[in-house]
Design a protein around this motif. Structure first.
Motif, PDB file in Angstrom:
ATOM      1  N   ASP A  76      -3.258 -10.479 -10.708  1.00 21.98           N
ATOM      2  CA  ASP A  76      -3.199  -9.093 -11.155  1.00 21.98           C
ATOM      3  C   ASP A  76      -2.241  -8.966 -12.337  1.00 21.98           C
TER       4      ASP A  76
ATOM      5  N   GLY B  87      -3.769   3.832   0.973  1.00 23.55           N
ATOM      6  CA  GLY B  87      -4.498   3.317  -0.172  1.00 23.55           C
ATOM      7  C   GLY B  87      -3.777   2.085  -0.679  1.00 23.55           C
ATOM      8  N   GLY B  88      -4.493   1.276  -1.465  1.00 29.90           N
ATOM      9  CA  GLY B  88      -3.893   0.062  -1.998  1.00 29.90           C
ATOM     10  C   GLY B  88      -4.662  -1.176  -1.586  1.00 29.90           C
TER      11      GLY B  88
ATOM     12  N   SER C  31       0.812  -1.212   0.000  1.00 25.87           N
ATOM     13  CA  SER C  31       0.000   0.000   0.000  1.00 25.87           C
ATOM     14  C   SER C  31       0.847   1.263   0.000  1.00 25.87           C
TER      15      SER C  31
ATOM     16  N   LYS D 287      -1.691  -0.975 -12.979  1.00 20.64           N
ATOM     17  CA  LYS D 287      -2.218  -0.838 -11.626  1.00 20.64           C
ATOM     18  C   LYS D 287      -1.587  -1.792 -10.613  1.00 20.64           C
TER      19      LYS D 287
ATOM     20  N   GLN E  41      -2.113   8.085   0.698  1.00 14.76           N
ATOM     21  CA  GLN E  41      -2.945   8.815  -0.258  1.00 14.76           C
ATOM     22  C   GLN E  41      -3.514  10.061   0.401  1.00 14.76           C
TER      23      GLN E  41
ATOM     24  N   GLY F 260      -8.160   4.037  -2.714  1.00 13.67           N
ATOM     25  CA  GLY F 260      -7.285   5.046  -3.279  1.00 13.67           C
ATOM     26  C   GLY F 260      -7.020   4.871  -4.757  1.00 13.67           C
ATOM     27  N   THR F 261      -7.720   3.943  -5.415  1.00 15.36           N
ATOM     28  CA  THR F 261      -7.599   3.744  -6.853  1.00 15.36           C
ATOM     29  C   THR F 261      -9.013   3.625  -7.412  1.00 15.36           C
ATOM     30  N   SER F 262      -9.108   3.426  -8.702  1.00 16.60           N
ATOM     31  CA  SER F 262     -10.422   3.296  -9.337  1.00 16.60           C
ATOM     32  C   SER F 262     -10.984   1.885  -9.221  1.00 16.60           C
ATOM     33  N   ARG F 263     -10.249   0.960  -8.584  1.00 18.40           N
ATOM     34  CA  ARG F 263     -10.646  -0.445  -8.663  1.00 18.40           C
ATOM     35  C   ARG F 263     -11.662  -0.864  -7.601  1.00 18.40           C
TER      36      ARG F 263
ATOM     37  N   ARG G  15       0.856  -3.403  -8.071  1.00 22.06           N
ATOM     38  CA  ARG G  15       1.866  -2.880  -7.145  1.00 22.06           C
ATOM     39  C   ARG G  15       2.701  -4.051  -6.633  1.00 22.06           C
TER      40      ARG G  15
ATOM     41  N   GLU H 220      -9.521  -2.567  -2.911  1.00 18.42           N
ATOM     42  CA  GLU H 220      -8.409  -1.659  -3.168  1.00 18.42           C
ATOM     43  C   GLU H 220      -8.884  -0.228  -3.022  1.00 18.42           C
TER      44      GLU H 220
END
Length: 250
Positions: free
Chosen positions: A217, A129-130, A70, A222, A73, A149-152, A224, A147
């Motif tokens: 993933d 985030g993460g 993570s 995206k 954010q 802090g992202t769009s996911r 990490r 997840e």
């Protein structure tokens, strides 16, 4: 990761996080809500590892989990909630998913006292985030891959093995079990063992010895490969963590 006596090796708002009966504890109430806050392990930013911990969530209104790979954010907008695109529970490969959001209840607390308001600015330096191995007191989200802090948002619900690829919607590869049947292995208001396996692009969440979700993933935009580890509380209720253990890849 945790010596059972102090928060040595961790960083966060120590007005919220403390040690009680050999566990890392935080409590959020209607009158004094914490908002979404994190306690961050200071042992590095692992990539490939296995992590085990015991977690107890007290109260149906509390949400929690373990962050890994993570990052820090920007603090959430006041009154906002989690969410995002993913595979809806039982909805098939292209369903919509998301955690409960919105502004939450209004009016006074059940005690009759005024409803408190969190202060995100006070916890901004620890706002993570993460990826998260999710857990909640109502047992709707426990075990899923979420997840922030992202769009996911929610990518793999409990009972799903999902693959992500660049420029494509998440794809359901397999069903690990019935979502409601898997929920029966989660203990409410009691200790649960969380086991996270992060190995390359394969992320596995296990609760009480049962595989709950798997994410493959394959989205290089995206994915990490490493990052911070932390624990979380949001909503209202109490969370307890103990027996935190990590084995790094050689």
């Amino acid at each position: 990761m945790f010596d059972g006596q102090s928060l040595r090796g961790w960083d966060g708002n120590f007005d919220i996080w403390h040690v009680e009966n050999g566990a890392i504890v935080a409590e959020s109430t209607c009158e004094k809500p914490t908002g979404t806050v994190y306690l961050i392990w200071q042992g590095g930013e692992p990539g490939d590892f296995e992590l085990k911990a015991e977690l107890k969530a007290e109260g149906p209104g509390v949400n929690s989990g373990i962050q890994y790979r993570s990052f820090i954010q920007q603090p959430p907008a006041r009154g906002g909630g989690g969410g995002g695109a993913g595979l809806g529970p039982g909805a098939g490969p292209f369903g919509a998913g998301g955690r409960a959001g919105g502004r939450g209840p209004a009016g006074p607390c059940p005690s009759g006292q005024p409803r408190g308001t969190p202060n995100p600015a006070a916890n901004a330096k620890w706002n993570m985030g993460g990826p998260q191995a999710d857990f909640d007191g109502a047992n709707r989200y426990s075990g899923q891959y979420y997840e922030g802090g992202t769009s996911r948002g929610i990518v793999a619900w409990r009972g799903q093995m999902v693959r992500t690829e660049e420029g494509k919607k998440p794809r359901l590869l397999a069903t690990l079990g019935d979502r409601d049947e898997l929920a029966a292995y989660v203990k409410l208001n009691d200790w649960n063992q969380i086991h996270i396996i992060a190995r390359g692009n394969e992320l596995i969440h296990i609760l009480n010895g049962h595989v709950m979700s798997i994410l493959i993933d394959d989205d290089p935009a995206k994915f990490r490969k490493n990052g911070l580890i932390g624990v979380q509380i949001e909503g209202t209720g109490k969370v307890n963590f103990r027996g935190l253990w990590i084995k790094m890849a050689q």
